[in-house]
Design an enzyme around this catalytic site. Structure first.
Site, PDB file in Angstrom:
ATOM      1  N   GLU A  19      -3.957  58.002  35.300  1.00 60.19           N
ATOM      2  CA  GLU A  19      -4.123  59.356  34.781  1.00 60.19           C
ATOM      3  C   GLU A  19      -3.767  60.492  35.637  1.00 60.19           C
ATOM      4  O   GLU A  19      -3.549  60.300  36.911  1.00 60.19           O
ATOM      5  CB  GLU A  19      -5.596  59.345  34.025  1.00 60.19           C
ATOM      6  N   ARG A 102     -18.234  62.106  32.115  1.00 57.17           N
ATOM      7  CA  ARG A 102     -17.588  61.988  33.296  1.00 57.17           C
ATOM      8  C   ARG A 102     -16.431  63.111  33.206  1.00 57.17           C
ATOM      9  O   ARG A 102     -16.033  63.479  31.984  1.00 57.17           O
ATOM     10  CB  ARG A 102     -16.922  60.912  33.642  1.00 57.17           C
ATOM     11  N   ASN A 104     -12.578  64.342  33.183  1.00 55.72           N
ATOM     12  CA  ASN A 104     -11.398  63.389  32.477  1.00 55.72           C
ATOM     13  C   ASN A 104     -10.060  64.070  32.768  1.00 55.72           C
ATOM     14  O   ASN A 104      -8.945  63.346  33.150  1.00 55.72           O
ATOM     15  CB  ASN A 104     -11.649  63.381  30.950  1.00 55.72           C
ATOM     16  N   ASN A 148      -9.277  66.755  26.997  1.00 55.95           N
ATOM     17  CA  ASN A 148      -7.941  66.061  27.522  1.00 55.95           C
ATOM     18  C   ASN A 148      -6.982  66.853  27.781  1.00 55.95           C
ATOM     19  O   ASN A 148      -7.237  68.198  27.884  1.00 55.95           O
ATOM     20  CB  ASN A 148      -7.772  64.734  26.346  1.00 55.95           C
ATOM     21  N   ASP A 198      -3.187  62.051  24.224  1.00 56.00           N
ATOM     22  CA  ASP A 198      -4.135  62.089  25.692  1.00 56.00           C
ATOM     23  C   ASP A 198      -3.637  63.358  26.355  1.00 56.00           C
ATOM     24  O   ASP A 198      -3.620  64.308  25.811  1.00 56.00           O
ATOM     25  CB  ASP A 198      -3.517  60.765  25.878  1.00 56.00           C
TER      26      ASP A 198
END
Length: 291
Positions: A19, A102, A104, A148, A198
């Site tokens: 990521e 958490r 991201n 995101n 995403d």
């Protein structure tokens, strides 16, 4: 339409959840993370080499900072990673009272403020924050579930934010001087699709490139949210993308293997690897943290 850009395997990394790629223009390196393996990676595309730092916990968005440092958001904190020594300096606890959350994804704006969002196991319990170089923290948006892909238009008039749970990319009016957002509206709604948006990046023409989780592709949208083209990738779950290289025309794409069945992995053998696409479009330089 599908684009004919050749998608090349840049690195066989076999990440669980690759990521947050970010291109450091100063040292011509790509930094990216493997969230669940607790690693920050530094990739040298010239040598094809990669080294990693174990940061001890889940790790999300990164931002280059001065003196060989990376600002990073982890499970419940912001910290600085020294890429020369590997030393980690905790900076600030955030959402420590939310064990199901958490951090991201995130980026810095043009004035060097760090915008980062959380993901929550509980619907509507994630948020977006802005951390300023003076050490102040600001809550910018609430009611999210998977905060995101985010970014800004080239003229800094529009801010983009994805909530993957809602399969939506939002646009906001953005005030660069004040660092504020308002007037949220849906830019892209993919609720009728089998995949979800995403991570994203914005190119110099103002178009949005969004990686499609479960979609085997990256989609380019124009500033009005209309699909322009798709880049087919050989993995089920591309996770994010960013432009890099000396002329910022190389699109780097991270991917994930987490959660895939053995049958799905066989179908997309390179899940978790890093890919690169040479395009005819320029990206925008990465904004560094100003602190």
């Amino acid at each position: 339409m599908m684009l004919s850009y050749p998608v090349k395997l840049a690195l066989e990394s076999r990440a669980r959840l690759g990521e947050c790629p970010v291109w450091d223009v100063n040292n011509q390196r790509l930094y990216w993370v493997d969230i669940y393996n607790h690693r920050v990676h530094e990739f040298d595309p010239v040598l094809g080499s990669d080294r990693s730092f174990d940061v001890g916990d889940v790790v999300g968005p990164l931002a280059p900072a001065s003196n060989h440092r990376l600002l990073m958001a982890q499970r419940d904190r912001i910290a600085m990673l020294n890429t020369k020594t590997g030393a980690i300096l905790p900076v600030l606890k955030v959402e420590a009272d939310k064990p199901n959350n958490r951090f991201n994804d995130g980026k810095c704006d043009r004035l060097g403020r760090f915008w980062f969002g959380s993901v929550s196991e509980d619907v509507g319990e994630a948020s977006l924050y802005r951390y300023d170089p003076d050490g102040s923290l600001h809550l910018m948006e609430t009611g999210l579930t998977i905060s995101n892909g985010l970014g800004w238009s080239p003229d800094d008039q529009i801010f983009y934010l994805t909530d993957s749970n809602r399969k939506t990319i939002y646009a906001y009016d953005f005030d660069l001087a004040l660092g504020t957002i308002h007037n949220r509206r849906e830019l892209v709604n993919l609720s009728n699709m089998s995949f979800e948006p995403d991570g994203l990046t914005v190119d110099a023409e103002g178009c949005i490139w969004s990686a499609m989780w479960n979609g085997f592709c990256v989609i380019r949208f124009n500033p009005d949210g209309h699909e322009l083209a798709r880049v087919d990738v050989p993995v089920q779950c591309p996770t994010s993308c960013t432009f890099g290289g000396a002329d910022l025309t190389s699109l780097y794409i991270t991917s994930a293997s987490v959660g895939l069945s053995q049958q799905e992995i066989q179908k997309s053998f390179h899940s978790g690897d890093l890919f690169c696409v040479t395009t005819n479009v320029r990206g925008m330089p990465t904004n560094a943290f100003a602190g």
